[in-house]
Each structure stands twice: as C-alpha cells, then as structure tokens.
Design a protein around this motif. Structure first.
Motif, PDB file in Angstrom:
ATOM      1  N   THR A   1     -44.697 -28.282  32.042  1.00 29.61           N
ATOM      2  CA  THR A   1     -43.446 -28.450  32.778  1.00 29.61           C
ATOM      3  C   THR A   1     -43.025 -29.908  32.740  1.00 29.61           C
ATOM      4  O   THR A   1     -43.818 -30.795  33.073  1.00 29.61           O
ATOM      5  CB  THR A   1     -43.606 -27.997  34.245  1.00 29.61           C
ATOM      6  OG1 THR A   1     -43.991 -26.620  34.259  1.00 29.61           O
ATOM      7  CG2 THR A   1     -42.310 -28.176  35.010  1.00 29.61           C
ATOM      8  N   PHE A   2     -41.780 -30.146  32.315  1.00 29.87           N
ATOM      9  CA  PHE A   2     -41.170 -31.471  32.371  1.00 29.87           C
ATOM     10  C   PHE A   2     -40.165 -31.412  33.514  1.00 29.87           C
ATOM     11  O   PHE A   2     -39.177 -30.680  33.430  1.00 29.87           O
ATOM     12  CB  PHE A   2     -40.466 -31.808  31.061  1.00 29.87           C
ATOM     13  CG  PHE A   2     -41.413 -31.908  29.895  1.00 29.87           C
ATOM     14  CD1 PHE A   2     -41.991 -33.114  29.561  1.00 29.87           C
ATOM     15  CD2 PHE A   2     -41.740 -30.783  29.153  1.00 29.87           C
ATOM     16  CE1 PHE A   2     -42.876 -33.206  28.492  1.00 29.87           C
ATOM     17  CE2 PHE A   2     -42.618 -30.863  28.087  1.00 29.87           C
ATOM     18  CZ  PHE A   2     -43.190 -32.073  27.755  1.00 29.87           C
TER      19      PHE A   2
ATOM     20  N   ASP B   1     -34.476 -24.737  34.049  1.00 28.23           N
ATOM     21  CA  ASP B   1     -34.333 -24.502  35.481  1.00 28.23           C
ATOM     22  C   ASP B   1     -33.616 -25.674  36.135  1.00 28.23           C
ATOM     23  O   ASP B   1     -34.158 -26.775  36.197  1.00 28.23           O
ATOM     24  CB  ASP B   1     -35.721 -24.311  36.104  1.00 28.23           C
ATOM     25  CG  ASP B   1     -35.666 -24.005  37.592  1.00 28.23           C
ATOM     26  OD1 ASP B   1     -34.612 -23.556  38.077  1.00 28.23           O
ATOM     27  OD2 ASP B   1     -36.693 -24.226  38.257  1.00 28.23           O
ATOM     28  N   ASN B   2     -32.389 -25.427  36.590  1.00 28.31           N
ATOM     29  CA  ASN B   2     -31.620 -26.445  37.309  1.00 28.31           C
ATOM     30  C   ASN B   2     -31.338 -27.674  36.441  1.00 28.31           C
ATOM     31  O   ASN B   2     -31.348 -28.799  36.920  1.00 28.31           O
ATOM     32  CB  ASN B   2     -32.359 -26.851  38.599  1.00 28.31           C
ATOM     33  CG  ASN B   2     -31.454 -27.559  39.582  1.00 28.31           C
ATOM     34  OD1 ASN B   2     -30.250 -27.335  39.621  1.00 28.31           O
ATOM     35  ND2 ASN B   2     -32.040 -28.445  40.370  1.00 28.31           N
ATOM     36  N   ASP B   3     -31.093 -27.455  35.148  1.00 27.23           N
ATOM     37  CA  ASP B   3     -30.761 -28.540  34.230  1.00 27.23           C
ATOM     38  C   ASP B   3     -29.245 -28.642  34.079  1.00 27.23           C
ATOM     39  O   ASP B   3     -28.520 -27.674  34.314  1.00 27.23           O
ATOM     40  CB  ASP B   3     -31.385 -28.292  32.856  1.00 27.23           C
ATOM     41  CG  ASP B   3     -32.903 -28.278  32.914  1.00 27.23           C
ATOM     42  OD1 ASP B   3     -33.479 -29.228  33.465  1.00 27.23           O
ATOM     43  OD2 ASP B   3     -33.503 -27.306  32.408  1.00 27.23           O
ATOM     44  N   THR B   4     -28.787 -29.814  33.686  1.00 22.34           N
ATOM     45  CA  THR B   4     -27.361 -30.056  33.481  1.00 22.34           C
ATOM     46  C   THR B   4     -27.135 -30.510  32.047  1.00 22.34           C
ATOM     47  O   THR B   4     -27.869 -31.358  31.542  1.00 22.34           O
ATOM     48  CB  THR B   4     -26.846 -31.146  34.451  1.00 22.34           C
ATOM     49  OG1 THR B   4     -27.089 -30.720  35.789  1.00 22.34           O
ATOM     50  CG2 THR B   4     -25.358 -31.402  34.257  1.00 22.34           C
ATOM     51  N   PHE B   5     -26.126 -29.934  31.405  1.00 24.75           N
ATOM     52  CA  PHE B   5     -25.729 -30.333  30.060  1.00 24.75           C
ATOM     53  C   PHE B   5     -24.283 -30.805  30.150  1.00 24.75           C
ATOM     54  O   PHE B   5     -23.398 -30.024  30.486  1.00 24.75           O
ATOM     55  CB  PHE B   5     -25.842 -29.138  29.092  1.00 24.75           C
ATOM     56  CG  PHE B   5     -27.246 -28.659  28.938  1.00 24.75           C
ATOM     57  CD1 PHE B   5     -28.014 -29.096  27.885  1.00 24.75           C
ATOM     58  CD2 PHE B   5     -27.800 -27.781  29.858  1.00 24.75           C
ATOM     59  CE1 PHE B   5     -29.328 -28.647  27.737  1.00 24.75           C
ATOM     60  CE2 PHE B   5     -29.108 -27.328  29.736  1.00 24.75           C
ATOM     61  CZ  PHE B   5     -29.867 -27.769  28.667  1.00 24.75           C
ATOM     62  N   GLN B   6     -24.053 -32.106  29.884  1.00 25.40           N
ATOM     63  CA  GLN B   6     -22.688 -32.621  30.027  1.00 25.40           C
ATOM     64  C   GLN B   6     -22.383 -33.609  28.910  1.00 25.40           C
ATOM     65  O   GLN B   6     -23.237 -34.357  28.464  1.00 25.40           O
ATOM     66  CB  GLN B   6     -22.503 -33.281  31.388  1.00 25.40           C
ATOM     67  CG  GLN B   6     -23.400 -34.473  31.642  1.00 25.40           C
ATOM     68  CD  GLN B   6     -23.304 -34.977  33.062  1.00 25.40           C
ATOM     69  OE1 GLN B   6     -22.791 -34.306  33.956  1.00 25.40           O
ATOM     70  NE2 GLN B   6     -23.785 -36.184  33.284  1.00 25.40           N
TER      71      GLN B   6
ATOM     72  N   VAL C   1     -41.310 -25.488  30.425  1.00 31.41           N
ATOM     73  CA  VAL C   1     -40.301 -25.513  31.482  1.00 31.41           C
ATOM     74  C   VAL C   1     -39.630 -26.888  31.478  1.00 31.41           C
ATOM     75  O   VAL C   1     -40.311 -27.923  31.473  1.00 31.41           O
ATOM     76  CB  VAL C   1     -40.935 -25.259  32.871  1.00 31.41           C
ATOM     77  CG1 VAL C   1     -39.882 -25.362  33.964  1.00 31.41           C
ATOM     78  CG2 VAL C   1     -41.626 -23.905  32.905  1.00 31.41           C
ATOM     79  N   LEU C   2     -38.294 -26.908  31.469  1.00 38.63           N
ATOM     80  CA  LEU C   2     -37.513 -28.135  31.649  1.00 38.63           C
ATOM     81  C   LEU C   2     -36.764 -27.970  32.966  1.00 38.63           C
ATOM     82  O   LEU C   2     -35.935 -27.078  33.098  1.00 38.63           O
ATOM     83  CB  LEU C   2     -36.537 -28.338  30.492  1.00 38.63           C
ATOM     84  CG  LEU C   2     -37.154 -28.411  29.087  1.00 38.63           C
ATOM     85  CD1 LEU C   2     -36.072 -28.582  28.041  1.00 38.63           C
ATOM     86  CD2 LEU C   2     -38.174 -29.518  29.000  1.00 38.63           C
ATOM     87  N   ARG C   3     -37.040 -28.843  33.942  1.00 41.88           N
ATOM     88  CA  ARG C   3     -36.526 -28.624  35.293  1.00 41.88           C
ATOM     89  C   ARG C   3     -35.862 -29.891  35.862  1.00 41.88           C
ATOM     90  O   ARG C   3     -36.469 -30.947  35.905  1.00 41.88           O
ATOM     91  CB  ARG C   3     -37.659 -28.192  36.220  1.00 41.88           C
ATOM     92  CG  ARG C   3     -37.216 -27.922  37.648  1.00 41.88           C
ATOM     93  CD  ARG C   3     -38.350 -27.372  38.504  1.00 41.88           C
ATOM     94  NE  ARG C   3     -38.631 -26.001  38.086  1.00 41.88           N
ATOM     95  CZ  ARG C   3     -39.858 -25.536  37.850  1.00 41.88           C
ATOM     96  NH1 ARG C   3     -40.916 -26.285  38.003  1.00 41.88           N
ATOM     97  NH2 ARG C   3     -40.013 -24.273  37.470  1.00 41.88           N
TER      98      ARG C   3
ATOM     99  N   THR D   1     -44.084 -35.312  35.564  1.00 44.57           N
ATOM    100  CA  THR D   1     -43.047 -35.690  36.520  1.00 44.57           C
ATOM    101  C   THR D   1     -42.352 -36.941  35.991  1.00 44.57           C
ATOM    102  O   THR D   1     -43.008 -37.958  35.721  1.00 44.57           O
ATOM    103  CB  THR D   1     -43.657 -35.960  37.910  1.00 44.57           C
ATOM    104  OG1 THR D   1     -44.348 -34.782  38.335  1.00 44.57           O
ATOM    105  CG2 THR D   1     -42.568 -36.298  38.913  1.00 44.57           C
ATOM    106  N   ILE D   2     -41.029 -36.866  35.866  1.00 48.92           N
ATOM    107  CA  ILE D   2     -40.259 -37.964  35.273  1.00 48.92           C
ATOM    108  C   ILE D   2     -39.483 -38.664  36.381  1.00 48.92           C
ATOM    109  O   ILE D   2     -38.727 -38.035  37.115  1.00 48.92           O
ATOM    110  CB  ILE D   2     -39.305 -37.430  34.185  1.00 48.92           C
ATOM    111  CG1 ILE D   2     -40.098 -36.603  33.170  1.00 48.92           C
ATOM    112  CG2 ILE D   2     -38.578 -38.583  33.509  1.00 48.92           C
ATOM    113  CD1 ILE D   2     -39.240 -35.820  32.209  1.00 48.92           C
ATOM    114  N   ASN D   3     -39.681 -39.972  36.484  1.00 46.18           N
ATOM    115  CA  ASN D   3     -38.996 -40.765  37.505  1.00 46.18           C
ATOM    116  C   ASN D   3     -37.525 -40.952  37.159  1.00 46.18           C
ATOM    117  O   ASN D   3     -37.130 -40.852  35.986  1.00 46.18           O
ATOM    118  CB  ASN D   3     -39.677 -42.120  37.666  1.00 46.18           C
ATOM    119  CG  ASN D   3     -41.007 -42.000  38.377  1.00 46.18           C
ATOM    120  OD1 ASN D   3     -41.173 -41.170  39.266  1.00 46.18           O
ATOM    121  ND2 ASN D   3     -41.963 -42.820  37.980  1.00 46.18           N
TER     122      ASN D   3
END
Length: 193
Positions: A29-30, A182-187, A152-154, A5-7
């Motif tokens: 899972t990250f 899963d629900n990742d953003t690339f910008q 998993v990258l979430r 779990t990443i803060n």
C-alpha cells in the motif's frame, strides 16, 4: 504486507513497479500520510524568465523539447493540432491555455516555439515570473504497475502527465490483478487519468 506512508509534498518523479522474482502475494500500500497532500507530478519547474521584447506582459525562457503533434486517434473524428499537443504550463497552480502562435497570445495563455526553442507565457497581470512556481509538464507517465498484484494507491494526487491521448498518467498493464485506487485524485493530465 507493506505500508509505505508518504509525507506531504510534491514528488516530481516517475514510479515503476514491475514483476520481480521476489514478489509475494502480500499487499503493498502506497498511502498519503494526509490524503490529498501528496502530489505525484509530471512537471518540472522552469526558471530563468526574461521579458519578451515585443510585449512586456509576456515572459520567455528556453525550450528543449521537440514533441511535435501526437498521432491522430483512428477511433475518433479528426482532431485539430491544438488537441494533439502535449505541452502543459501552470503558473502558481493556475493552468494556462495553449495557443498555436505568438500572435494568438492573450493573458492566461502560453505558446511553444519548437523551431526557435522558446516557451512564451502570458500570466495574469502583476505576476513576477522569477518569483513564481512555473510547472511545465515533462513526463508522460507518473506511475506504472506492470504484472503486479495486490497494490493499493490511497489518497494520492496525480497531476501534469503529458501523455498523448492513447496513454494515461497512471497505467496498469499486463497480468496485474487486485489493484485498488482509493481516494486518489487525477487532475490536469493530458489524455487520460
């Protein structure tokens, strides 16, 4: 399996997961503690800005990279030099447009002088560059998964990777299987997300 779990925060780093003899089939899972608040950034912050002597709307600082122009993609029509540059600059989260000469600069642009080792930035009026967060893309890849399975990258955001067009901000290579984004953003990544 393992849950990492990443803060919330901006993590300016490169992450690499490669096959290891201790690997198991259990998933890793990250996951962002709060989706959208974890930014994996390929940028470093630039400081030490000075006013450009010929135009006080422009600020300048040192530049140490000699990336030049990326190779042409043979599968595409000819690409102009501006399209093949790797540099990317954002001031307080606003991405600026690159130009190819100091004379072409206008508000909202930046120019890299590789021969003179200088970066020139013309932000919006009233911006104090020494009190601003200036992100300059510095890393071509942000996350590499190579010959791994069950990852998993979430809820993560990947931004400011400065790859050439043939690479991506996140790469999955080799015999990797069962990789879930899963629900990742690339910008704001060069080339590909």
């Amino acid at each position: 399996g393992t849950l990492v779990t990443i803060n919330p925060g901006t993590y300016r780093e490169y992450i690499e997961l490669k096959k290891d003899k201790k690997d198991t089939t259990l998933p890793i899972t990250f996951e962002a503690a709060t989706p959208g608040t974890v930014i994996i950034s390929g940028a470093k912050t630039y400081t030490g800005w000075a006013k450009y002597s010929l135009n006080d709307s422009i600020s300048t600082t040192g530049w140490t990279h000699q990336w030049g122009i990326c190779p042409q993609q043979t599968s595409c029509p000819y690409q102009q030099d501006i399209v093949m540059r790797r540099e990317m600059v954002a001031v307080n989260g606003v991405v600026l447009t690159q130009v190819m000469s100091i004379d072409a600069m206008r508000q909202g642009t930046f120019y890299v002088d590789e021969h003179g080792d200088q970066l020139y930035v013309w932000p919006k009026n009233g911006t104090d560059m020494n009190a601003s967060t200036v992100d300059v893309a510095d890393k071509p890849t942000l996350f590499l998964i190579q010959n791994k399975s069950n990852i998993v990258l979430r809820g993560l955001t990947f931004q400011y990777a400065n790859t050439c067009h043939a690479s991506g901000a996140v790469e999955v290579q080799g015999s990797s299987t069962n990789i879930l984004f899963d629900n990742d953003t690339f910008q704001w990544n060069n080339g590909q997300g």
